[in-house]
Design a protein around this motif. Structure first.
Motif, PDB file in Angstrom:
ATOM      1  N   UNK A 224       0.815  -1.211   0.000  1.00  0.00           N
ATOM      2  CA  UNK A 224       0.000   0.000   0.000  1.00  0.00           C
ATOM      3  C   UNK A 224       0.847   1.259   0.000  1.00  0.00           C
ATOM      4  N   UNK A 225       1.927   1.255   0.770  1.00  0.00           N
ATOM      5  CA  UNK A 225       2.828   2.412   0.813  1.00  0.00           C
ATOM      6  C   UNK A 225       3.542   2.573  -0.527  1.00  0.00           C
ATOM      7  N   UNK A 226       3.901   1.460  -1.155  1.00  0.00           N
ATOM      8  CA  UNK A 226       4.514   1.497  -2.491  1.00  0.00           C
ATOM      9  C   UNK A 226       3.569   2.199  -3.474  1.00  0.00           C
ATOM     10  N   UNK A 227       2.284   1.848  -3.411  1.00  0.00           N
ATOM     11  CA  UNK A 227       1.301   2.490  -4.290  1.00  0.00           C
ATOM     12  C   UNK A 227       1.153   3.977  -3.973  1.00  0.00           C
ATOM     13  N   UNK A 228       1.218   4.331  -2.682  1.00  0.00           N
ATOM     14  CA  UNK A 228       1.141   5.742  -2.287  1.00  0.00           C
ATOM     15  C   UNK A 228       2.306   6.543  -2.861  1.00  0.00           C
ATOM     16  N   UNK A 229       3.499   5.939  -2.829  1.00  0.00           N
ATOM     17  CA  UNK A 229       4.688   6.610  -3.385  1.00  0.00           C
ATOM     18  C   UNK A 229       4.478   6.919  -4.865  1.00  0.00           C
ATOM     19  N   UNK A 230       3.951   5.930  -5.578  1.00  0.00           N
ATOM     20  CA  UNK A 230       3.686   6.129  -7.012  1.00  0.00           C
ATOM     21  C   UNK A 230       2.590   7.169  -7.225  1.00  0.00           C
ATOM     22  N   UNK A 231       1.567   7.135  -6.355  1.00  0.00           N
ATOM     23  CA  UNK A 231       0.446   8.069  -6.472  1.00  0.00           C
ATOM     24  C   UNK A 231       0.897   9.509  -6.243  1.00  0.00           C
ATOM     25  N   UNK A 232       1.799   9.706  -5.272  1.00  0.00           N
ATOM     26  CA  UNK A 232       2.291  11.057  -4.956  1.00  0.00           C
ATOM     27  C   UNK A 232       3.308  11.551  -5.987  1.00  0.00           C
ATOM     28  N   UNK A 233       3.700  10.678  -6.903  1.00  0.00           N
ATOM     29  CA  UNK A 233       4.618  11.083  -7.965  1.00  0.00           C
ATOM     30  C   UNK A 233       6.014  11.402  -7.500  1.00  0.00           C
ATOM     31  N   UNK A 234       6.440  10.748  -6.427  1.00  0.00           N
ATOM     32  CA  UNK A 234       7.799  10.988  -5.933  1.00  0.00           C
ATOM     33  C   UNK A 234       8.834  10.422  -6.898  1.00  0.00           C
ATOM     34  N   UNK A 235       9.982  11.059  -6.909  1.00  0.00           N
ATOM     35  CA  UNK A 235      11.086  10.575  -7.734  1.00  0.00           C
ATOM     36  C   UNK A 235      11.560   9.226  -7.188  1.00  0.00           C
ATOM     37  N   UNK A 236      11.453   8.181  -8.008  1.00  0.00           N
ATOM     38  CA  UNK A 236      11.853   6.834  -7.562  1.00  0.00           C
ATOM     39  C   UNK A 236      13.375   6.721  -7.605  1.00  0.00           C
ATOM     40  N   UNK A 237      14.008   7.392  -6.649  1.00  0.00           N
ATOM     41  CA  UNK A 237      15.467   7.373  -6.622  1.00  0.00           C
ATOM     42  C   UNK A 237      15.983   6.105  -5.937  1.00  0.00           C
ATOM     43  N   UNK A 238      17.310   6.000  -5.845  1.00  0.00           N
ATOM     44  CA  UNK A 238      17.921   4.783  -5.298  1.00  0.00           C
ATOM     45  C   UNK A 238      17.531   4.529  -3.846  1.00  0.00           C
ATOM     46  N   UNK A 239      17.434   5.605  -3.056  1.00  0.00           N
ATOM     47  CA  UNK A 239      17.110   5.431  -1.637  1.00  0.00           C
ATOM     48  C   UNK A 239      15.753   4.761  -1.469  1.00  0.00           C
ATOM     49  N   UNK A 240      14.748   5.241  -2.189  1.00  0.00           N
ATOM     50  CA  UNK A 240      13.400   4.667  -2.101  1.00  0.00           C
ATOM     51  C   UNK A 240      13.379   3.263  -2.678  1.00  0.00           C
ATOM     52  N   UNK A 241      13.993   3.084  -3.841  1.00  0.00           N
ATOM     53  CA  UNK A 241      13.993   1.751  -4.472  1.00  0.00           C
ATOM     54  C   UNK A 241      14.692   0.710  -3.610  1.00  0.00           C
TER      55      UNK A 241
END
Length: 589
Positions: A224-241
């Motif tokens: 669910x948090x993964x989907x929220x990250x995508x929904x908020x349009x955050x930059x999928x940088x190395x730290x998040x990935x």
């Protein structure tokens, strides 16, 4: 004069030792440039690079800035706060106050950051008291640094109290509280706080809750948090990935972890480490070696953590050639052995049956810990070197290394595999009565197996009935195996126990069925087989792994999926034909 000053300032910037600085200091004194703001700034930067000069730096600034502002003290505190010895920033702060410089509001967040880094709970509380006395308690920047400090240092209740008192909360306030709970191991609480957050989370917030989801094993929340990250349009940088990969790995969801890994365009060493180590931990050593091969093709240089994981994979597969190559790579690259690499090398050689190399590696590795001893004794036990295992156990005790539960399990296994009944009894007594370690089900299982192999079934049965923990399927399986050679006296009792345990372990049922079949009790055979079918218990297929040209090949019984299956089948048929016709001979060296 201007050119001289510029030259000296450049030399200070490049200076790397106190002796050279003193010469430059003398030049600044002679020319009077010592009181120049730019010169003092450069000198402060020089001191900020060398934590061991903290006292000297404080004395210098005290003399120079006696009638100036504490700006350069603040600068020095910030430098030390970001260093590997953050305690130095607290020392500078105390020297500054002792020399009658009044701290300002900008000092405290940096000093609190230092206390957080070295877990200085007492120092942090003292500074908190000063903050309160000076009236800075209501500054949001200061409040957030206090929140983070108390959370990381394990005083989450205090952090929550401070948070509740805040009149204004920004995203940093929420993130400080959440990350503090994560750092202290309160993962579910951190997720609960996140669910109440009424501001848009930032990258640090998401990383904290992703970590919390993984550590608590909450896969659905993590998704669910993964989907929220995508929904908020955050930059999928190395730290998040990397955080997402780690979360999926800890939830044992390798497919999703691999999908995130494959989508990362430019991976760092952490990305490779997460995937490689997770494959080893989740019993996928063959896949981890294949991934390591891909990593090499992409030109990524492995670090010690990755090499340790690869050695563990080699140990689990019995891939001796690959393990030797890793050993040669470590030596050729001049990689210094740490405790993890040294232990992994001993473990690899021991599990691959190279006992001589395991002993040689062990003897050449001075920085041994209890785990290094454990893997060596376990390897000796695995290959039937019972007396050698006992001898090394004695050496371990004489060296002052305190044995653990794992140590005793390895020694008992050695006694079991070598039939050393009396020695096993002594070790079992030493474990509980001398070392004060309560035996677990695995230790009882080893002792039971030892007695059963020696045909001491009555003593074995006494252990089962007197042990403080209920016997599991492995305990009954060991006893059942002994019954296989000694009639079917206990077979009905064992069947009742297995039914009561509701075990899904196929091995015990198959063994029990074979005992009934050997005694021609076909009705009982049918009953066991029917019970297995009703409970969905299937016999685990046998497997084997061989290494060819440094590559591990795994085979399962009845598996036709190997890409060279037809070639293997034809070769086996030829060998079988030659054997039947008397042209196949086994040569022994």
């Amino acid at each position: 004069m201007l050119i001289f000053k510029s030259t000296v300032l450049d030399l200070i910037h490049r200076c790397d030792n106190l002796s050279s600085f003193k010469q430059l200091h003398a030049q600044l004194l002679i020319t009077g440039a010592i009181r120049d703001d730019l010169a003092i700034g450069k000198i402060t930067e020089f001191f900020g690079r060398f934590v061991h000069l903290a006292d000297y730096a404080c004395n210098f600034l005290n003399r120079i800035e006696r009638h100036l502002s504490p700006f350069n003290f603040n600068k020095l505190i910030a430098c030390y706060a970001s260093s590997d010895a953050p305690q130095a920033s607290v020392l500078v702060y105390r020297q500054m106050v002792r020399n009658e410089f009044l701290p300002c509001i900008y000092n405290f967040p940096v000093v609190m950051k230092s206390c957080t880094k070295f877990m200085g709970i007492q120092e942090g509380k003292q500074i908190h008291a000063i903050i309160f006395k000076m009236g800075f308690s209501y500054d949001l920047y200061v409040q957030n640094s206090l929140l983070h400090f108390y959370g990381v240092c394990g005083e989450c209740q205090k952090a929550c109290s401070l948070f509740d008192e805040l009149l204004v909360r920004d995203v940093v306030s929420w993130t400080s509280l959440i990350s503090g709970h994560v750092s202290s191991g309160f993962f579910l609480k951190s997720l609960s706080i996140f669910s109440k957050m009424d501001l848009k989370p930032n990258e640090a917030t998401f990383v904290s809750v992703v970590v919390a989801s993984g550590r608590s094993g909450c896969l659905n929340i993590g998704k669910g948090i993964h989907n929220l990250i995508l929904k908020h349009g955050l930059d999928m940088n190395l730290t998040i990935n990397n955080a997402l990969m780690d979360m999926y790995v800890k939830c044992e969801c390798l497919f999703e972890a691999k999908r995130v890994f494959d989508e990362v365009p430019k991976k760092d060493i952490i990305s490779w480490t997460i995937m490689l180590s997770s494959l080893v931990q989740l019993k996928r050593p063959k896949d981890s070696l294949e991934l390591f091969h891909d990593m090499q093709l992409k030109g990524v240089q492995p670090d010690r953590v990755i090499l340790t994981s690869v050695l563990s994979a080699c140990a689990n597969l019995g891939a001796l050639d690959f393990g030797k190559w890793v050993h040669e790579y470590i030596d050729s690259k001049g990689i210094k052995w740490d405790i993890h690499i040294g232990t992994a090398l001993v473990d690899m050689y021991a599990k691959c049956g190279c006992i001589e190399m395991a002993l040689k590696t062990f003897d050449n590795f001075p920085n041994r810990n209890v785990r290094t001893w454990n893997v060596l004794i376990g390897g000796l036990a695995m290959h039937g070197h019972g007396y050698d295992a006992l001898r090394h156990f004695d050496h371990m005790i004489k060296d002052g290394v305190r044995p653990t539960e794992v140590t005793f399990l390895a020694v008992l296994t050695a006694c079991c595999h070598s039939g050393l009944v009396n020695e096993g009894r002594k070790i079992f007594y030493l474990m509980s009565e001398v070392c004060g370690i309560s035996p677990k089900i695995e230790h009882y299982g080893c002792m039971l197996d030892l007695l059963c192999r020696a045909r001491l079934l009555n003593e074995a049965k006494d252990i089962i009935t007197t042990m403080p923990v209920p016997a599991d399927v492995h305990i009954w399986g060991a006893f059942l195996s002994a019954c296989n050679d000694n009639g079917v006296k206990h077979s009905q009792e064992l069947l009742d126990e297995l039914v009561e345990l509701e075990s899904k372990d196929s091995g015990a049922y198959v063994l029990l069925s074979n005992i009934f079949a050997a005694d021609e009790r076909w009705g009982d055979v049918t009953r066991v087989r029917r019970f297995m079918k009703e409970k969905g218990i299937r016999k685990t297929p046998g497997s084997s792994v061989i290494e060819v040209d440094g590559k591990a090949h795994e085979f399962l019984a009845g598996d036709l999926a190997h890409p060279q299956f037809e070639d293997i089948r034809m070769l086996l048929e030829l060998c079988n034909k030659d054997y039947r016709e008397g042209r196949f001979h086994i040569h022994s060296s």
